[in-house]
Design a protein around this motif. Structure first.
Motif, PDB file in Angstrom:
ATOM      1  N   ASP A  84      -2.270 -16.040   8.217  1.00 17.03           N
ATOM      2  CA  ASP A  84      -3.177 -16.682   8.900  1.00 17.03           C
ATOM      3  C   ASP A  84      -4.105 -15.544   9.454  1.00 17.03           C
ATOM      4  O   ASP A  84      -5.535 -15.413   9.605  1.00 17.03           O
ATOM      5  N   GLY A  85      -3.387 -14.176   9.486  1.00 17.19           N
ATOM      6  CA  GLY A  85      -4.176 -12.618   9.988  1.00 17.19           C
ATOM      7  C   GLY A  85      -4.730 -12.154   8.818  1.00 17.19           C
ATOM      8  O   GLY A  85      -5.229 -10.769   9.161  1.00 17.19           O
ATOM      9  N   ASP A  86      -4.571 -12.421   7.764  1.00 18.63           N
ATOM     10  CA  ASP A  86      -4.973 -11.475   6.648  1.00 18.63           C
ATOM     11  C   ASP A  86      -6.563 -11.538   6.388  1.00 18.63           C
ATOM     12  O   ASP A  86      -6.973 -12.468   6.815  1.00 18.63           O
ATOM     13  N   VAL A  87      -6.778 -10.506   5.872  1.00 18.28           N
ATOM     14  CA  VAL A  87      -8.288 -10.271   5.635  1.00 18.28           C
ATOM     15  C   VAL A  87      -8.631 -10.381   4.245  1.00 18.28           C
ATOM     16  O   VAL A  87      -8.024  -9.682   3.257  1.00 18.28           O
ATOM     17  N   GLU A  88      -9.609 -11.133   3.708  1.00 17.17           N
ATOM     18  CA  GLU A  88     -10.072 -11.209   2.444  1.00 17.17           C
ATOM     19  C   GLU A  88     -10.991  -9.874   2.159  1.00 17.17           C
ATOM     20  O   GLU A  88     -12.146 -10.036   2.904  1.00 17.17           O
ATOM     21  N   ILE A  89     -10.589  -8.867   1.520  1.00 14.12           N
ATOM     22  CA  ILE A  89     -11.503  -7.595   1.337  1.00 14.12           C
ATOM     23  C   ILE A  89     -12.471  -7.704   0.167  1.00 14.12           C
ATOM     24  O   ILE A  89     -13.305  -6.937   0.031  1.00 14.12           O
ATOM     25  N   ALA A  90     -12.119  -8.755  -0.703  1.00  9.08           N
ATOM     26  CA  ALA A  90     -12.969  -8.840  -1.996  1.00  9.08           C
ATOM     27  C   ALA A  90     -12.936 -10.276  -2.435  1.00  9.08           C
ATOM     28  O   ALA A  90     -11.797 -10.889  -2.511  1.00  9.08           O
ATOM     29  N   THR A 100       0.907  -1.107  -0.051  1.00  7.87           N
ATOM     30  CA  THR A 100       0.054  -0.170  -0.031  1.00  7.87           C
ATOM     31  C   THR A 100       0.916   1.237   0.036  1.00  7.87           C
ATOM     32  O   THR A 100       2.046   1.183   0.438  1.00  7.87           O
ATOM     33  N   PRO A 101       0.319   2.345  -0.246  1.00  6.67           N
ATOM     34  CA  PRO A 101       1.343   3.592  -0.508  1.00  6.67           C
ATOM     35  C   PRO A 101       2.137   3.961   0.870  1.00  6.67           C
ATOM     36  O   PRO A 101       3.107   4.335   0.833  1.00  6.67           O
ATOM     37  N   ASP A 102       1.378   3.541   2.010  1.00  2.46           N
ATOM     38  CA  ASP A 102       2.170   3.991   3.327  1.00  2.46           C
ATOM     39  C   ASP A 102       3.119   2.678   3.847  1.00  2.46           C
ATOM     40  O   ASP A 102       3.756   2.863   4.474  1.00  2.46           O
ATOM     41  N   GLY A 103       3.014   1.729   2.820  1.00  2.48           N
ATOM     42  CA  GLY A 103       4.147   0.673   3.301  1.00  2.48           C
ATOM     43  C   GLY A 103       3.681  -0.360   4.383  1.00  2.48           C
ATOM     44  O   GLY A 103       4.415  -1.118   4.659  1.00  2.48           O
ATOM     45  N   ALA A 104       2.536   0.047   4.863  1.00  4.39           N
ATOM     46  CA  ALA A 104       2.151  -0.501   6.112  1.00  4.39           C
ATOM     47  C   ALA A 104       1.385  -2.022   5.891  1.00  4.39           C
ATOM     48  O   ALA A 104       1.198  -2.724   6.743  1.00  4.39           O
ATOM     49  N   TYR A 105       1.012  -2.240   4.538  1.00  2.00           N
ATOM     50  CA  TYR A 105       0.216  -3.506   4.138  1.00  2.00           C
ATOM     51  C   TYR A 105       0.776  -3.977   2.917  1.00  2.00           C
ATOM     52  O   TYR A 105       1.203  -3.082   2.165  1.00  2.00           O
ATOM     53  N   VAL A 106       0.240  -5.115   2.587  1.00  2.00           N
ATOM     54  CA  VAL A 106       0.572  -5.594   1.244  1.00  2.00           C
ATOM     55  C   VAL A 106      -0.821  -6.116   0.640  1.00  2.00           C
ATOM     56  O   VAL A 106      -1.821  -6.609   1.387  1.00  2.00           O
ATOM     57  N   VAL A 142      -8.940 -11.096  -3.202  1.00  2.00           N
ATOM     58  CA  VAL A 142      -7.956 -10.197  -2.995  1.00  2.00           C
ATOM     59  C   VAL A 142      -8.029  -9.709  -1.502  1.00  2.00           C
ATOM     60  O   VAL A 142      -8.970  -9.556  -0.549  1.00  2.00           O
ATOM     61  N   TRP A 143      -6.653  -9.797  -0.822  1.00  4.00           N
ATOM     62  CA  TRP A 143      -6.644 -10.080   0.493  1.00  4.00           C
ATOM     63  C   TRP A 143      -5.577  -8.753   0.855  1.00  4.00           C
ATOM     64  O   TRP A 143      -4.894  -8.068   0.071  1.00  4.00           O
ATOM     65  N   LEU A 144      -5.513  -8.388   2.050  1.00  4.61           N
ATOM     66  CA  LEU A 144      -4.854  -7.481   2.940  1.00  4.61           C
ATOM     67  C   LEU A 144      -3.959  -8.044   3.981  1.00  4.61           C
ATOM     68  O   LEU A 144      -4.578  -8.835   4.811  1.00  4.61           O
ATOM     69  N   HIS A 145      -2.679  -7.666   3.998  1.00  6.03           N
ATOM     70  CA  HIS A 145      -1.715  -8.361   4.902  1.00  6.03           C
ATOM     71  C   HIS A 145      -1.116  -7.139   5.678  1.00  6.03           C
ATOM     72  O   HIS A 145      -0.653  -6.230   4.803  1.00  6.03           O
ATOM     73  N   ARG A 146      -0.881  -7.347   6.982  1.00  2.00           N
ATOM     74  CA  ARG A 146      -0.203  -6.235   7.750  1.00  2.00           C
ATOM     75  C   ARG A 146       1.204  -6.589   7.672  1.00  2.00           C
ATOM     76  O   ARG A 146       1.365  -7.693   8.180  1.00  2.00           O
ATOM     77  N   VAL A 147       2.071  -5.688   7.248  1.00  2.00           N
ATOM     78  CA  VAL A 147       3.489  -6.025   7.361  1.00  2.00           C
ATOM     79  C   VAL A 147       3.981  -6.358   8.640  1.00  2.00           C
ATOM     80  O   VAL A 147       3.568  -5.703   9.665  1.00  2.00           O
ATOM     81  N   GLY A 148       4.960  -7.065   8.898  1.00  2.00           N
ATOM     82  CA  GLY A 148       5.333  -7.856  10.105  1.00  2.00           C
ATOM     83  C   GLY A 148       4.744  -9.058  10.803  1.00  2.00           C
ATOM     84  O   GLY A 148       5.150  -9.239  11.764  1.00  2.00           O
ATOM     85  N   GLU A 149       3.637  -9.207   9.987  1.00  2.00           N
ATOM     86  CA  GLU A 149       2.826 -10.431  10.715  1.00  2.00           C
ATOM     87  C   GLU A 149       3.424 -11.857   9.913  1.00  2.00           C
ATOM     88  O   GLU A 149       3.376 -11.763   8.468  1.00  2.00           O
TER      89      GLU A 149
END
Length: 720
Positions: A236-242, A205-211, A225-232
């Motif tokens: 397992d903790g990723d969220v399917e956003i679509a 993501t533009p702020d580099g905090a997520y993939v 389509v998934w969102l992953h928090r960098v550093g995790e």
């Protein structure tokens, strides 16, 4: 320089070919029972199947052993034309210039960067491969990543906007499923994030905090389509956003050029729908996927395709929409982002025959790519006047496009350009002045002179009166094509609205320098002449692709360009279907057929919705599973179904890969077995660790192309 011989050599004496056991399986649809003797070859993990493929490879090697000296000569020619240690033109992003390195003797490239010296300078530094670059950082060495693997493909590479972290995705099997990792660039430390089994194109993501990344289902259809928090660690903790439930649609995501929105696109071959999520809202999705409302630009409507980008003009947010609703070759409109009920404002109206292909909105202008008269073109859209200024090039045949333009506020547009005779070049187009600055031209070693070669376009009448464009290139010293019959290499594709444009090729020079004329038949089903050209070569009109190719071949013979004994046809993937079809329709026209990862058992594949991409493909070929007319039509042309026992086939070389997820190896394996039943001289080569694109690594790829060229030259009777 060498010339071709006047006699076509017979194939080398060889051992008997492998014989696939006949184990009939009956396929029944719409009251039609079909006995398939070789479907058992689909069992990829069966030891007997693997043994059969290895036997095919051994047989092909034995049959073509006499070409080994020629293959080595061709490989050395290709290698000798390439500057093996080189750098790409740097691309500016943030505070860095990003570029790639290639090093002599290494299969894979290096991803590098160097610091930006002047924030106001948009002219890339001219880097020399043999001169150290001040402050250079090697971000990723593909050779290190590939160590210990027979296959290596980089499916994602992304650096955060602030330049502090990078991610990369690797496939070491060829099945297009990637493992993504993240690294802290300053320390070299790899973060715990290891994302396995994801699709290509993961990005920060533009702020580099997520993939943001996608996943594929069992049929290799991108479905989430998934969102992953960098550093995790892990997913397992990723969220399917679509998620896309419709099996005829795929889903993907990318950021608008402004980096203000994440655009999530669901699309089939004929219909699309795009949701926009404000980038500022993405962190909320990790806690609650339902916490954020997305903006659906247009609800999906059958047959309506569109793409979007975002612009800010005089402080107001606009969504630019490129669409085909009531506009066969597409038009460009815009909508205010703050008024969902506003009527679209037309920016570039529909012009029949001018196919609008893409629009990228930068801060001060937009880049428009379109196609007219069969030629790709690039223009600059003025947000105020709505005028498009085309970037002009001198040659009548060429390939041009934009690329390497990551910054929203940049004042220049990076372009690539080339033709059959002009080696690829990279330019910056200065929008304010209209200046076209050449930054780099591909070096062709060995004394290449473009003036020694010529190119032209013919228009060949098809049987129904349609004029088919045919592009030719040849070496002038052998005379004008048509003055006397020459060996001729005829290439074709003709599906998915994909255009075969006249680009430069190092390897092709080895043919041209031996007197071969290279030609591309731009048959219907491709996109060279707009959407109608595509529509007239798909579904119930698919046969037009095949008959166009045959009509072009007949024209070239009738007008003295070549003879059937000196003509070889080539096509890959859906173009391999074209090859199999024309071999059945007009085997007497060709001395040889090179079919690369060929889609030659199309009916069997398209009947099975559990196979990769089948349901999505119904909009390209039709749905034979539920429609008896489609079934009968496809059965009438599918190559495997229509191998003939009343003709003499040209020599056939089929190339495939065991791990190809787009066209399974079993299709050419079955086809070759069936061809041999009717006495055809058919060879199969199966790469045991590779995917749809063949082998990985540039030297391996050059050797593979040398293998194919040697076979074609031998078939054409060219004395190497």
């Amino acid at each position: 320089m060498t010339t071709e011989s006047t006699a076509v050599p017979s194939p080398a004496v060889s051992p008997a070919p492998p014989v696939a056991a006949a184990r009939p399986i009956v396929r029944s649809h719409h009251g039609d029972d079909v006995e398939d003797r070789y479907e058992w070859l689909r069992a990829k993990d069966d030891a007997e199947v693997v043994a059969h493929l290895e036997a095919e490879n051994a047989y092909t090697d034995a049959r073509l052993a006499h070409l080994e000296p020629l293959r080595e000569t061709l490989f050395q020619e290709i290698k000798g034309r390439v500057r093996e240690t080189d750098l790409t033109v740097p691309v500016r992003q943030g505070g860095w210039w990003y570029y790639g390195r290639s090093i002599e003797g290494r299969q894979y490239g290096l991803q590098c960067r160097a610091p930006l010296a002047d924030a106001d300078d948009w002219t890339p530094p001219r880097l020399e491969a043999d001169v150290p670059v001040p402050g250079e950082q090697v971000l990723l060495d593909g050779n290190v990543e590939a160590d210990g693997h027979e296959y290596f493909s980089l499916g994602a590479f992304s650096v955060t906007t602030d330049g502090s972290r990078m991610l990369w995705g690797v496939d070491t099997a060829g099945d297009e499923r990637y493992t993504v990792r993240i690294r802290d660039i300053a320390t070299g430390e790899e973060l715990p994030d290891v994302l396995e089994g994801v699709g290509g194109g993961a990005r920060f993501t533009p702020d580099g905090a997520y993939v943001v990344y996608s996943t594929v289902d069992d049929a290799w259809r991108p479905d989430g389509v998934w969102l992953h928090r960098v550093g995790e660690p892990g997913r397992d903790g990723d969220v399917e956003i679509a998620h896309e439930d419709d099996e005829s649609f795929w889903i993907g995501a990318g950021f608008t050029r402004s980096r203000r929105y994440l655009a999530i696109e669901s699309a089939s071959n004929t219909t699309s729908e795009i949701d926009l999520i404000a980038v500022a809202d993405l962190p909320l999705l990790i806690e609650d996927p339902d916490a954020v409302d997305s903006l659906t630009v247009w609800d999906r409507s059958a047959g309506v395709e569109y793409s979007v980008d975002h612009a800010v003009i005089d402080g107001r947010d606009w969504i630019y929409v490129l669409h085909n609703q009531g506009a066969l070759d597409f038009e460009l409109v815009r909508l205010p982002a703050d008024d969902e009920d506003a009527e679209p404002e037309t920016i570039i109206p529909h012009t029949p025959g001018t196919r609008l292909e893409s629009v990228d909105c930068l801060r001060d202008f937009a880049i428009v790519e379109y196609r007219s008269d069969g030629i790709p073109r690039v223009g600059i859209l003025d947000y105020t006047t709505h005028e498009v200024r085309e970037v002009a090039f001198d040659e009548p045949l060429y390939d041009a496009g934009s690329g390497g333009n990551p910054e929203w506020a940049q004042p220049v547009v990076r372009l690539s350009y080339g033709s059959f005779t002009t080696p690829g070049a990279v330019y910056d187009y200065v929008v304010d002045t209209g200046e076209l600055r050449e930054l780099k031209r591909v070096e062709v070693r060995g004394g290449y002179d473009a003036a020694d070669y010529a190119q032209e376009r013919l228009w060949v009448p098809a049987a129904d009166g349609t004029a088919i464009p045919v592009s030719l290139v040849w070496r002038r010293s052998f005379g004008e094509p048509g003055a006397e019959p020459r060996p001729l290499h005829l290439y074709g594709y003709g599906s998915y609205e994909h255009s075969i444009d006249p680009g430069f090729s190092y390897a092709r020079l080895s043919e041209l320098d031996r007197g071969v004329v290279f030609a591309v038949a731009h048959v219907r089903g491709g996109g060279e002449l707009g959407r109608a050209w595509y529509e007239h070569g798909k579904l119930s009109r698919k046969r037009n692709s095949f008959t166009d190719f045959v009509d072009v071949a007949r024209h070239l013979v009738a007008h003295g360009f070549t003879t059937p004994e000196r003509m070889v046809a080539e096509g890959g993937s859906a173009g391999g279907l074209l090859m199999g079809a024309v071999a059945n329709l007009a085997p007497e026209l060709f001395a040889g057929i090179l079919a690369d990862v060929p889609f030659v058992d199309a009916l069997t594949t398209i009947l099975d919705p559990s196979l990769p991409l089948t349901v999505i493909e119904w909009e390209e070929w039709g749905d034979p599973l539920h429609d008896a007319e489609v079934y009968a039509y496809m059965k009438s042309y599918t190559p495997y179904e229509n191998v003939r026992d009343d003709v003499a086939y040209p020599r056939v070389l089929a190339m495939t890969s065991l791990n190809d997820t787009r066209v399974f190896y079993v299709e050419p394996a079955k086809w070759v077995a069936r061809l041999r039943e009717v006495g055809a001289d058919a060879l199969l080569r199966c790469e045991m660790v590779a995917g749809h694109g063949g082998v990985s690594g540039r030297y391996n790829a050059w050797r593979e192309r040398a293998f194919q060229l040697a076979w074609m030259l031998d078939v054409m009777g060219v004395d190497a």
